[in-house]
Design a protein around this motif. Structure first.
Motif, mmCIF file in Angstrom:
data_model
loop_
_atom_site.group_PDB
_atom_site.id
_atom_site.type_symbol
_atom_site.label_atom_id
_atom_site.label_comp_id
_atom_site.label_asym_id
_atom_site.label_seq_id
_atom_site.Cartn_x
_atom_site.Cartn_y
_atom_site.Cartn_z
ATOM 1 N N LYS A 2 0.788 -1.447 0.057
ATOM 2 C CA LYS A 2 0.136 0.451 0.213
ATOM 3 C C LYS A 2 0.932 1.011 0.067
ATOM 4 O O LYS A 2 1.667 1.091 0.897
ATOM 5 N N ILE A 3 0.596 2.385 -0.758
ATOM 6 C CA ILE A 3 1.577 3.321 -0.873
ATOM 7 C C ILE A 3 0.855 4.349 0.681
ATOM 8 O O ILE A 3 1.263 4.605 0.868
ATOM 9 N N ILE A 4 -0.448 5.137 0.570
ATOM 10 C CA ILE A 4 -0.970 5.694 0.938
ATOM 11 C C ILE A 4 -2.008 5.105 1.065
ATOM 12 O O ILE A 4 -3.370 4.514 0.534
ATOM 13 N N GLU A 5 -2.831 5.802 2.416
ATOM 14 C CA GLU A 5 -4.523 5.558 2.454
ATOM 15 C C GLU A 5 -5.184 6.114 1.560
ATOM 16 O O GLU A 5 -3.891 7.147 0.578
ATOM 17 N N MET A 8 -5.646 9.825 0.890
ATOM 18 C CA MET A 8 -4.701 10.822 0.551
ATOM 19 C C MET A 8 -4.326 10.712 -0.651
ATOM 20 O O MET A 8 -3.569 12.045 -1.423
ATOM 21 N N CYS A 9 -4.136 9.675 -1.148
ATOM 22 C CA CYS A 9 -4.496 10.112 -3.228
ATOM 23 C C CYS A 9 -4.936 10.823 -3.892
ATOM 24 O O CYS A 9 -5.730 10.815 -3.751
ATOM 25 N N SER A 10 -4.261 11.806 -4.479
ATOM 26 C CA SER A 10 -4.478 12.369 -5.150
ATOM 27 C C SER A 10 -4.793 12.155 -6.832
ATOM 28 O O SER A 10 -5.346 12.650 -7.577
ATOM 29 N N GLY A 11 -4.711 11.036 -6.779
ATOM 30 C CA GLY A 11 -5.038 10.428 -8.457
ATOM 31 C C GLY A 11 -3.429 11.102 -9.118
ATOM 32 O O GLY A 11 -4.585 11.156 -11.071
ATOM 33 N N CYS A 12 -2.845 11.350 -8.798
ATOM 34 C CA CYS A 12 -1.909 11.972 -9.770
ATOM 35 C C CYS A 12 -1.383 11.223 -10.611
ATOM 36 O O CYS A 12 -0.461 11.511 -11.557
ATOM 37 N N ARG A 13 -1.144 9.687 -10.412
ATOM 38 C CA ARG A 13 -0.188 9.023 -10.709
ATOM 39 C C ARG A 13 1.030 8.315 -11.535
ATOM 40 O O ARG A 13 1.546 7.540 -12.206
ATOM 41 N N CYS A 53 6.123 9.196 -4.327
ATOM 42 C CA CYS A 53 4.344 9.541 -4.300
ATOM 43 C C CYS A 53 4.630 10.734 -3.784
ATOM 44 O O CYS A 53 5.162 11.293 -2.450
ATOM 45 N N PRO A 54 3.919 12.396 -4.268
ATOM 46 C CA PRO A 54 4.166 13.811 -3.727
ATOM 47 C C PRO A 54 2.879 13.883 -2.422
ATOM 48 O O PRO A 54 3.613 14.431 -1.647
ATOM 49 N N MET A 55 2.087 12.846 -2.233
ATOM 50 C CA MET A 55 1.355 12.639 -1.289
ATOM 51 C C MET A 55 2.266 12.501 0.149
ATOM 52 O O MET A 55 1.914 12.819 0.973
ATOM 53 N N LEU A 56 2.729 11.492 -0.561
ATOM 54 C CA LEU A 56 4.110 10.902 0.813
ATOM 55 C C LEU A 56 5.161 11.685 1.018
ATOM 56 O O LEU A 56 5.269 11.656 2.282
HETATM 57 S S1 SF4 Z 1 1.808 8.829 -6.671
HETATM 58 FE FE1 SF4 Z 1 0.008 9.998 -6.613
HETATM 59 S S2 SF4 Z 1 -1.541 8.459 -8.031
HETATM 60 FE FE2 SF4 Z 1 0.372 7.681 -6.992
HETATM 61 S S3 SF4 Z 1 -0.355 6.827 -4.219
HETATM 62 FE FE3 SF4 Z 1 0.838 8.615 -4.121
HETATM 63 S S4 SF4 Z 1 -0.838 10.537 -4.843
HETATM 64 FE FE4 SF4 Z 1 -1.516 8.115 -5.289
#
Ligand code: SF4
Ligand code: SF4
Length: 59
Positions: A2-5, A8-13, A53-56
């Protein structure tokens, strides 16, 4: 894996593009939000997705 919850995921891909084994795909919720799904059968635990992952990473 799992990357993030999901929330939290912005869907940036970004993770989708860096995964060397193409284990990550994008699905759309019924409410229109996108989230990622990782196929654990393909994932080799390289953690590249987490490192980009930018959100992470607060980017
Ligand atoms: S890199 Fe982007 S799409 Fe992938 S988990 Fe992080 S925020 Fe979501
Ligand atoms: S850990 Fe590596 S192989 Fe697994 S989903 Fe992330 S980028 Fe892909």
């Amino acid at each position: 894996m799992k990357i993030i919850e999901k929330a939290m995921c912005s869907g940036c891909r970004t993770c989708v593009y860096v995964c060397p084994v193409k284990a990550i795909s994008v699905e759309t919720y019924r409410d229109g939000f996108e989230h990622i799904v990782i196929d654990d059968k393909l994932c080799i635990q390289c953690e590249k997705c987490k490192s980009v992952c930018p959100m992470l990473n607060g980017n």
